[in-house]
Motif scaffolding. Structure first.
Motif, PDB file in Angstrom:
ATOM      1  N   MET A 163       0.816  -1.211   0.000  1.00 23.59           N
ATOM      2  CA  MET A 163       0.000   0.000   0.000  1.00 23.59           C
ATOM      3  C   MET A 163       0.853   1.267   0.000  1.00 23.59           C
ATOM      4  O   MET A 163       0.412   2.324  -0.452  1.00 23.59           O
ATOM      5  N   TYR A 164       2.084   1.186   0.486  1.00 22.99           N
ATOM      6  CA  TYR A 164       2.922   2.378   0.559  1.00 22.99           C
ATOM      7  C   TYR A 164       3.373   2.853  -0.823  1.00 22.99           C
ATOM      8  O   TYR A 164       3.826   3.997  -0.966  1.00 22.99           O
ATOM      9  N   THR A 165       3.227   2.009  -1.827  1.00 20.00           N
ATOM     10  CA  THR A 165       3.521   2.447  -3.192  1.00 20.00           C
ATOM     11  C   THR A 165       2.587   3.574  -3.602  1.00 20.00           C
ATOM     12  O   THR A 165       3.016   4.582  -4.175  1.00 20.00           O
ATOM     13  N   GLY A 166       1.302   3.418  -3.323  1.00 15.60           N
ATOM     14  CA  GLY A 166       0.337   4.458  -3.658  1.00 15.60           C
ATOM     15  C   GLY A 166       0.602   5.750  -2.920  1.00 15.60           C
ATOM     16  O   GLY A 166       0.433   6.847  -3.470  1.00 15.60           O
ATOM     17  N   VAL A 167       1.028   5.649  -1.662  1.00 11.24           N
ATOM     18  CA  VAL A 167       1.347   6.846  -0.883  1.00 11.24           C
ATOM     19  C   VAL A 167       2.524   7.590  -1.502  1.00 11.24           C
ATOM     20  O   VAL A 167       2.510   8.821  -1.632  1.00 11.24           O
ATOM     21  N   ALA A 168       3.565   6.845  -1.925  1.00 12.57           N
ATOM     22  CA  ALA A 168       4.737   7.477  -2.531  1.00 12.57           C
ATOM     23  C   ALA A 168       4.382   8.147  -3.853  1.00 12.57           C
ATOM     24  O   ALA A 168       4.846   9.251  -4.149  1.00 12.57           O
TER      25      ALA A 168
ATOM     26  N   MET B 276      -3.024   3.160  -8.774  1.00 14.93           N
ATOM     27  CA  MET B 276      -4.277   3.733  -9.261  1.00 14.93           C
ATOM     28  C   MET B 276      -4.881   4.664  -8.214  1.00 14.93           C
ATOM     29  O   MET B 276      -5.280   5.797  -8.522  1.00 14.93           O
ATOM     30  N   PHE B 277      -4.930   4.208  -6.961  1.00 15.92           N
ATOM     31  CA  PHE B 277      -5.450   5.058  -5.900  1.00 15.92           C
ATOM     32  C   PHE B 277      -4.574   6.292  -5.694  1.00 15.92           C
ATOM     33  O   PHE B 277      -5.071   7.377  -5.380  1.00 15.92           O
ATOM     34  N   GLY B 278      -3.260   6.135  -5.845  1.00 17.92           N
ATOM     35  CA  GLY B 278      -2.363   7.268  -5.698  1.00 17.92           C
ATOM     36  C   GLY B 278      -2.626   8.360  -6.714  1.00 17.92           C
ATOM     37  O   GLY B 278      -2.438   9.549  -6.439  1.00 17.92           O
ATOM     38  N   LEU B 279      -3.075   7.966  -7.914  1.00 18.27           N
ATOM     39  CA  LEU B 279      -3.418   8.933  -8.956  1.00 18.27           C
ATOM     40  C   LEU B 279      -4.823   9.489  -8.793  1.00 18.27           C
ATOM     41  O   LEU B 279      -5.086  10.642  -9.139  1.00 18.27           O
TER      42      LEU B 279
END
Length: 286
Positions: A108-113, A193-196
């Motif tokens: 999940m930390y990928t989306g945060v980054a 996707m969520f990060g965007l």
């Protein structure tokens, strides 16, 4: 006075010698441009960028070191006696499952980054570069695979200290970890996707926790699904986390669970195609 006159004459000479616009254009056109980097080269470069961020902010390794250790020790000693009768018996069942759960949760930390870099305007600069368009996203995920490997190594080391033994030997452990890395790479596209899509990193964390907690806990990570109600077994037995955990568990035990391996790779392909496509559409339009 003479110094001022000399300076003015020198500046005049420089202005007279300045090249014309057409000469500059001809010079630029005639010069060979450097070749565009390949998709692999660009992706690896962005992956190295992700690793350099860890170097400058080593606190990012907390979730792949302290967190996995806490997970293994807490669940082993908390549930071991109640579920299996002893810690040594339970760790044989738990470790491959908790390894799968921890790595999936770390994704999940990928989306945060990604969301953080977007808010800083970094991706606006990436989009202007003459590179393969998905390479920044792929680079993020490749860098995170290294973090997943660190987490796996830490958890396996702790597990062996408290009694875990892999009957499949080194080969079985490596096959299980490789399969888990493939699934984690594909699963991480959900968070890109969520990060965007979402505006803040807190929103990404909140939505990620809502998705990932039921998906990981409603699986066979902690207990055999046969002890669950029938309606819950139907969900748990078809969960991607269950298939991956079972495949990793059996590979480390020295078996070859062909069906679960196929399901794990199938889920990985579906996640990559679906969420990778959506991510790149958002990236191109945002």
């Amino acid at each position: 006075m003479s110094t001022t006159t000399t300076t003015k004459d020198t500046l005049a000479d420089v202005e007279l010698e300045a090249p014309r616009a057409d000469e500059l254009a001809a010079l630029l056109v005639s010069t060979d441009r450097p070749p565009r980097p390949s998709a692999l080269s660009a992706s690896l470069t962005f992956g190295w960028r992700a690793m350099l961020k860890i170097k400058h902010v080593p606190e990012q390794l907390f979730d792949v070191t302290a967190f996995p250790i806490m997970m293994v020790l807490m669940y082993t000693y908390l549930f071991g006696g109640a579920i299996a009768g002893s810690v040594s018996d339970y760790i044989q069942f738990l470790l491959p499952g908790i390894l799968t759960m921890s790595v999936v949760m770390i994704t999940m930390y990928t989306g945060v980054a990604v969301n953080t870099d977007i808010s800083k305007g970094v991706f606006d600069r990436f989009r202007t570069l003459p590179i393969w368009r998905p390479s920044p996203m792929v680079g993020y995920l490749l860098g995170d695979v290294v973090r997943y490997l660190i987490a796996s190594a830490v958890m396996l080391a702790v597990g062996m200290v408290i009694g875990y033994r892999a009957d499949g030997g080194v080969a079985g452990v490596l096959l299980g970890v490789v399969l888990l890395m493939v699934f984690a790479f594909a699963f991480s596209w959900i968070w890109t996707m969520f990060g965007l899509m979402l505006r803040t990193e807190k929103s990404v964390m909140g939505v990620s926790m809502m998705v990932i907690f039921p998906l990981t806990f409603l699986s066979n990570v902690f207990v055999d699904p046969q002890t669950m109600p029938g309606w819950l077994q139907a969900f748990v037995n078809n969960s991607p986390v269950t298939h991956v955990a079972t495949a990793v568990r059996e590979l480390m035990a020295g078996n070859w669970p062909a069906a679960d391996i196929a399901w794990s790779l199938g889920w990985s392909a579906v996640l990559l195609v679906v969420f990778g496509t959506v991510t790149m559409r958002l990236y191109n339009r945002k």
